[in-house]
Design an enzyme around this catalytic site. Structure first.
Site, PDB file in Angstrom:
ATOM      1  N   ASP A 102       0.871  -1.168   0.000  1.00  0.00           N
ATOM      2  CA  ASP A 102       0.000   0.000   0.000  1.00  0.00           C
ATOM      3  C   ASP A 102       0.920   1.234   0.000  1.00  0.00           C
ATOM      4  OD1 ASP A 102      -1.925   1.951   0.606  1.00  0.00           O
ATOM      5  OD2 ASP A 102      -3.098   0.582   1.800  1.00  0.00           O
ATOM      6  N   THR A 103       1.218   1.771   1.161  1.00  0.00           N
ATOM      7  CA  THR A 103       2.152   2.905   1.206  1.00  0.00           C
ATOM      8  C   THR A 103       3.583   2.465   0.891  1.00  0.00           C
ATOM      9  OG1 THR A 103       2.645   2.628   3.556  1.00  0.00           O
ATOM     10  CG2 THR A 103       0.759   4.038   2.985  1.00  0.00           C
ATOM     11  N   THR A 106       5.710  -0.942   5.093  1.00  0.00           N
ATOM     12  CA  THR A 106       5.985  -2.264   5.671  1.00  0.00           C
ATOM     13  C   THR A 106       7.086  -2.978   4.903  1.00  0.00           C
ATOM     14  OG1 THR A 106       3.663  -2.417   6.322  1.00  0.00           O
ATOM     15  CG2 THR A 106       4.937  -4.469   6.326  1.00  0.00           C
ATOM     16  N   LYS A 130      -1.024  -1.490  -4.661  1.00  0.00           N
ATOM     17  CA  LYS A 130      -1.817  -0.278  -4.907  1.00  0.00           C
ATOM     18  C   LYS A 130      -0.848   0.875  -5.157  1.00  0.00           C
ATOM     19  CE  LYS A 130      -5.542  -0.965  -1.577  1.00  0.00           C
ATOM     20  NZ  LYS A 130      -6.167  -0.325  -0.410  1.00  0.00           N
TER      21      LYS A 130
HETATM   22  C1  PRP Z   1      -0.993  -5.035   5.726  1.00  0.00           C
HETATM   23  C2  PRP Z   1      -0.449  -5.882   4.607  1.00  0.00           C
HETATM   24  C3  PRP Z   1       0.966  -5.373   4.437  1.00  0.00           C
HETATM   25  C4  PRP Z   1       0.864  -3.931   4.860  1.00  0.00           C
HETATM   26  C5  PRP Z   1       0.899  -3.042   3.658  1.00  0.00           C
HETATM   27  O1  PRP Z   1      -0.636  -5.617   6.931  1.00  0.00           O
HETATM   28  O2  PRP Z   1      -0.481  -7.237   4.963  1.00  0.00           O
HETATM   29  O3  PRP Z   1       1.872  -6.068   5.263  1.00  0.00           O
HETATM   30  O4  PRP Z   1      -0.376  -3.769   5.558  1.00  0.00           O
HETATM   31  O5  PRP Z   1       0.744  -1.687   4.006  1.00  0.00           O
HETATM   32  P1  PRP Z   1       1.842  -0.593   3.723  1.00  0.00           P
HETATM   33  O6  PRP Z   1       2.397  -0.801   2.364  1.00  0.00           O
HETATM   34  O7  PRP Z   1       1.049   0.711   3.832  1.00  0.00           O
HETATM   35  O8  PRP Z   1       2.881  -0.680   4.800  1.00  0.00           O
HETATM   36  P2  PRP Z   1      -1.333  -5.241   8.315  1.00  0.00           P
HETATM   37  O9  PRP Z   1      -0.419  -4.324   9.088  1.00  0.00           O
HETATM   38  O10 PRP Z   1      -2.727  -4.789   8.072  1.00  0.00           O
HETATM   39  O11 PRP Z   1      -1.321  -6.566   9.154  1.00  0.00           O
HETATM   40  P3  PRP Z   1      -2.006  -7.973   8.817  1.00  0.00           P
HETATM   41  O12 PRP Z   1      -1.184  -8.630   7.747  1.00  0.00           O
HETATM   42  O13 PRP Z   1      -1.925  -8.697  10.120  1.00  0.00           O
HETATM   43  O14 PRP Z   1      -3.433  -7.730   8.386  1.00  0.00           O
END
Ligand code: PRP
Length: 179
Positions: A102-103, A106, A130
């Site tokens: 997403d952003t 992570t 995304k």
């Molecule tokens: C979600 C997804 C990615 C991260 C992406 O994890 O699984 O690891 O967000 O977002 P980003 O690109 O903005 O960083 P989440 O923290 O929701 O935990 P989960 O996997 O336990 O649902």
């Protein structure tokens, strides 16, 4: 959430077909290497399991858990390590497996974290991307599908811990969510 508000984006057959294609490419690229999958809990559990089952080469699997989101639909922008890796990655060819970029916060953090553990190589494999939401300039080495800026659930992706178990991926407008 109103279940009939879910619109199927990728059905189970399309997901499995794409996973198989990714696994074929990864198997070719890592033949003769020391492939070690690092699945990112919790969302990437089904993707990591399916990818591992479809790989045509020997490999090992571990999981890491980080937190980047609150209970809503927006990233908190900060990363916390919840579960560290169990198996050493030094000298291994690590492939970080996540469900969605997403952003990019992570994945950026994870790549740096794994690199600090001295693997032979680090690459990334994400099922969804995304690009419209990106804040950190990165992309996955292996990607399932790019998607528009939609809130998606299923195949590991949740809304307040619901819908992870769905074998398909759906999108839903947060405006239609009722709890
Ligand atoms: C979600 C997804 C990615 C991260 C992406 O994890 O699984 O690891 O967000 O977002 P980003 O690109 O903005 O960083 P989440 O923290 O929701 O935990 P989960 O996997 O336990 O649902």
């Amino acid at each position: 959430m109103v279940d009939n508000a879910l619109q199927v984006l990728f059905d189970a057959d399309r997901i499995q077909h794409r996973v198989f294609e990714l696994a074929k490419n990864i198997s070719r690229d890592y033949a003769g290497g020391s492939l070690h999958l690092v699945g990112v809990l919790r969302g990437a559990y089904p993707f990591t399991r399916d990818l591992s089952k479809s790989l045509l080469i020997p490999h090992t699997v571990d999981f890491i858990s980080v937190a980047s989101y609150g209970d809503g639909t927006e990233s908190s922008g900060s990363i916390q390590l919840r579960r560290k890796l169990v198996h050493p990655v030094k000298g291994r060819d690590v492939l970080i497996v996540d469900d969605i970029i997403d952003t990019g916060t992570t994945l950026d953090w994870l790549v740096e974290h794994v690199q600090s553990l001295e693997p032979r190589s680090v690459r990334t494999c994400c099922f969804l991307d995304k690009p419209a939401r990106r804040q950190v300039p990165l992309s996955a080495n292996y990607l399932g599908f790019p998607i528009d800026d939609l809130f998606v659930v299923g195949y590991g992706l949740d809304y307040q811990e619901k819908y992870r178990e769905l074998p398909y991926i759906s999108w839903v407008s947060p405006r239609t969510v009722v709890t």
